[in-house]
Design a protein around this motif. Structure first.
Motif: not given
Length: 70
Positions: A33-53
């Motif tokens: 929620t708040g600043p951690f909510a992911i919106l459909e229009e968010d780009n890769a900077v806002h929702q970075p991903s890395a291998n869970r391992r």
């Protein structure tokens, strides 16, 4: 690495499509929620991903952060 700065109590990061307001306690515990909510229009900077391992290689492991939402 992404350079970030705070302006008027909002965290702005270079290349991000929106800023991060100061999270509430509920935002910190819920992480979606708040600043951690992911919106459909968010780009890769806002929702970075890395291998869970990569997140669970150090001891002690933070098992709370490993929890998944269904």
């Amino acid at each position: 690495m992404v350079v970030c700065r705070v302006t008027d109590n909002i965290l702005y990061c270079d290349g991000d499509n929106r800023g991060y307001a100061r999270p509430t306690e509920a935002d910190n515990w819920g992480c979606n929620t708040g600043p951690f909510a992911i919106l459909e229009e968010d780009n890769a900077v806002h929702q970075p991903s890395a291998n869970r391992r990569l997140y669970y290689t150090e001891n002690p492991t933070n098992h709370y952060s490993r929890m998944q939402t269904f």
